[in-house]
Design an enzyme around this catalytic site. Sequence first.
Site, PDB file in Angstrom:
ATOM      1  N   LYS A 112       0.921  -1.088   0.105  1.00  0.00           N
ATOM      2  CA  LYS A 112      -0.125  -0.028  -0.025  1.00  0.00           C
ATOM      3  C   LYS A 112       1.024   1.334  -0.112  1.00  0.00           C
ATOM      4  O   LYS A 112       0.468   2.343  -0.525  1.00  0.00           O
ATOM      5  CB  LYS A 112      -1.025  -0.188   1.213  1.00  0.00           C
ATOM      6  CG  LYS A 112      -2.071  -0.968   0.950  1.00  0.00           C
ATOM      7  CD  LYS A 112      -3.374  -0.397   1.958  1.00  0.00           C
ATOM      8  CE  LYS A 112      -4.464  -1.403   1.981  1.00  0.00           C
ATOM      9  NZ  LYS A 112      -5.670  -1.160   3.000  1.00  0.00           N
ATOM     10  N   LYS A 195      -4.686  -9.527  -6.988  1.00  0.00           N
ATOM     11  CA  LYS A 195      -5.869  -9.680  -6.436  1.00  0.00           C
ATOM     12  C   LYS A 195      -6.984  -8.717  -6.960  1.00  0.00           C
ATOM     13  O   LYS A 195      -6.724  -7.544  -7.240  1.00  0.00           O
ATOM     14  CB  LYS A 195      -5.504  -9.335  -4.723  1.00  0.00           C
ATOM     15  CG  LYS A 195      -6.453  -9.658  -3.886  1.00  0.00           C
ATOM     16  CD  LYS A 195      -6.283  -9.385  -2.584  1.00  0.00           C
ATOM     17  CE  LYS A 195      -6.735  -7.872  -2.288  1.00  0.00           C
ATOM     18  NZ  LYS A 195      -6.598  -7.580  -0.605  1.00  0.00           N
ATOM     19  N   LYS A 198     -11.245  -3.668  -4.172  1.00  0.00           N
ATOM     20  CA  LYS A 198     -12.175  -2.782  -4.383  1.00  0.00           C
ATOM     21  C   LYS A 198     -11.508  -1.217  -4.829  1.00  0.00           C
ATOM     22  O   LYS A 198     -12.121  -0.289  -5.028  1.00  0.00           O
ATOM     23  CB  LYS A 198     -13.146  -2.343  -3.266  1.00  0.00           C
ATOM     24  CG  LYS A 198     -12.869  -2.763  -1.908  1.00  0.00           C
ATOM     25  CD  LYS A 198     -14.167  -2.432  -0.912  1.00  0.00           C
ATOM     26  CE  LYS A 198     -13.914  -3.419   0.276  1.00  0.00           C
ATOM     27  NZ  LYS A 198     -12.969  -2.813   1.305  1.00  0.00           N
TER      28      LYS A 198
HETATM   29  P1  AMP Z   1     -10.976  -5.414   2.545  1.00  0.00           P
HETATM   30  O1  AMP Z   1     -11.584  -5.422   1.115  1.00  0.00           O
HETATM   31  O2  AMP Z   1      -9.526  -5.239   2.639  1.00  0.00           O
HETATM   32  O3  AMP Z   1     -11.686  -4.630   3.613  1.00  0.00           O
HETATM   33  O4  AMP Z   1     -11.212  -7.056   2.861  1.00  0.00           O
HETATM   34  C1  AMP Z   1     -12.207  -7.550   3.667  1.00  0.00           C
HETATM   35  C2  AMP Z   1     -12.250  -9.266   3.611  1.00  0.00           C
HETATM   36  O5  AMP Z   1     -12.346  -9.542   1.930  1.00  0.00           O
HETATM   37  C3  AMP Z   1     -11.050  -9.741   3.945  1.00  0.00           C
HETATM   38  O6  AMP Z   1     -11.127 -11.152   4.912  1.00  0.00           O
HETATM   39  C4  AMP Z   1     -10.101  -9.923   2.944  1.00  0.00           C
HETATM   40  O7  AMP Z   1      -9.140 -11.257   3.171  1.00  0.00           O
HETATM   41  C5  AMP Z   1     -11.086 -10.456   1.931  1.00  0.00           C
HETATM   42  N1  AMP Z   1     -10.851 -10.284   0.263  1.00  0.00           N
HETATM   43  C6  AMP Z   1     -10.464  -9.251  -0.183  1.00  0.00           C
HETATM   44  N2  AMP Z   1     -10.191  -9.200  -1.332  1.00  0.00           N
HETATM   45  C7  AMP Z   1     -10.247 -10.360  -1.588  1.00  0.00           C
HETATM   46  C8  AMP Z   1     -10.080 -11.599  -2.822  1.00  0.00           C
HETATM   47  N3  AMP Z   1      -9.669 -10.965  -3.953  1.00  0.00           N
HETATM   48  N4  AMP Z   1     -10.237 -12.604  -2.557  1.00  0.00           N
HETATM   49  C9  AMP Z   1     -10.633 -13.192  -1.743  1.00  0.00           C
HETATM   50  N5  AMP Z   1     -10.671 -12.593  -0.422  1.00  0.00           N
HETATM   51  C10 AMP Z   1     -10.695 -11.287  -0.478  1.00  0.00           C
END
Ligand code: AMP
Length: 335
Positions: A112, A195, A198
């Site tokens: 990041k 990956k 968002k």
């Molecule tokens: P965040 O979007 O970083 O707040 O992530 C929220 C949850 O979604 C966390 O448990 C991440 O590990 C999971 N996550 C985010 N992006 C992915 C992805 N591309 N594949 C699988 N899990 C994801």
Amino acid sequence: MARIFSGIQPTGIATLGNYLGALRNWVALQQGADECIYCLVDLHAITTFQDPATLREQTYAMAALLLACGIDPERSVLFHQSAVSAHARLAWIFNCVARMGWLKRMTQFKDKAGKNQEEVSTGLFVYPNLMAADIHAYHATKVPVGDDQLQHIELANDIAERFNRDFGVNFFPRIEPIVLKETARVMSLRDGNKKMSKSDTSDQSRINMTDDADTIAQKIRKAKTDPEPLPDNLAALAERPEARNLLGIFAAVSGESQETILARFAGSGFGPFKSALTEALVAHVEPIGQRTRDYLTDKAELNRILQVGTIKAAAIAEPITKEAERIVGFLPGAA
Ligand code: AMP
Ligand code: TRP
């Protein structure tokens, strides 16, 4: 009975990666015997600048999405992190327990911050300490996450161990991640080695959980693949990350195994496969988007649900955090 804790940042719109990697597991875990606590981590969100009005809207939107996915506020505790002060208080204690060297190793920080390490907020650097506090403030022992969070879970265990050792107590338990193997890492539609996120600048790289049928169809049609026909076995996909990713998504949303799906499309190009994938995706995602929009029409009800969640969350986190404060030597405050 164990306690389950997980969190998601209310920034942007949840993607299919969030859903398949984490959120659908949050929903499934509600059926078990464990107590589930799910948190909109707005304190984490502001580690990178958020426009205040947008943050407010996105917190509502993420609450609506979680409800639309099937989080049941009667069964689970659903709340926003900033409303329970225990998170920030325990995080401060953990800032004083975690070592600089541990945090410098965090790959998410390195990703990041990139070349910009001098300019990012100090909050971004200590973010994993706050995540450790989120979990330990509840004495939660199981944490459903995608595999990008495993390093942070290890750090949370290191912090707990160090706290217990420094203060001669056995206060914070070990925690275990719960990872859905097949979809622990859903990849970008434009690059099978990256990956799905968002925060990716390209909307074409992801399916948002609020995309309508036409948008989903268009994104899948344009999703990167390769010129080879689909093989009849999984091993042959080892060097084909885009095809492997689409197959993993297909299996997860249709409930069929990857082998069964491959058997149906072996030898053909991606055209028919993509049409069938689109149909399965739309059937799964579109109703969630619709329900999200419905929940969003009633902010008063969303406020009410989050307030109930906040009271339940604080009732658990407050005594644990007070005890941690007592252990480190703070005098009691007002009752
Ligand atoms: P965040 O979007 O970083 O707040 O992530 C929220 C949850 O979604 C966390 O448990 C991440 O590990 C999971 N996550 C985010 N992006 C992915 C992805 N591309 N594949 C699988 N899990 C994801
Ligand atoms: N750091 C997690 C992410 O970006 C979100 C999160 C914050 C979290 N606190 C948590 C996940 C506690 C699990 C448990 O995805």
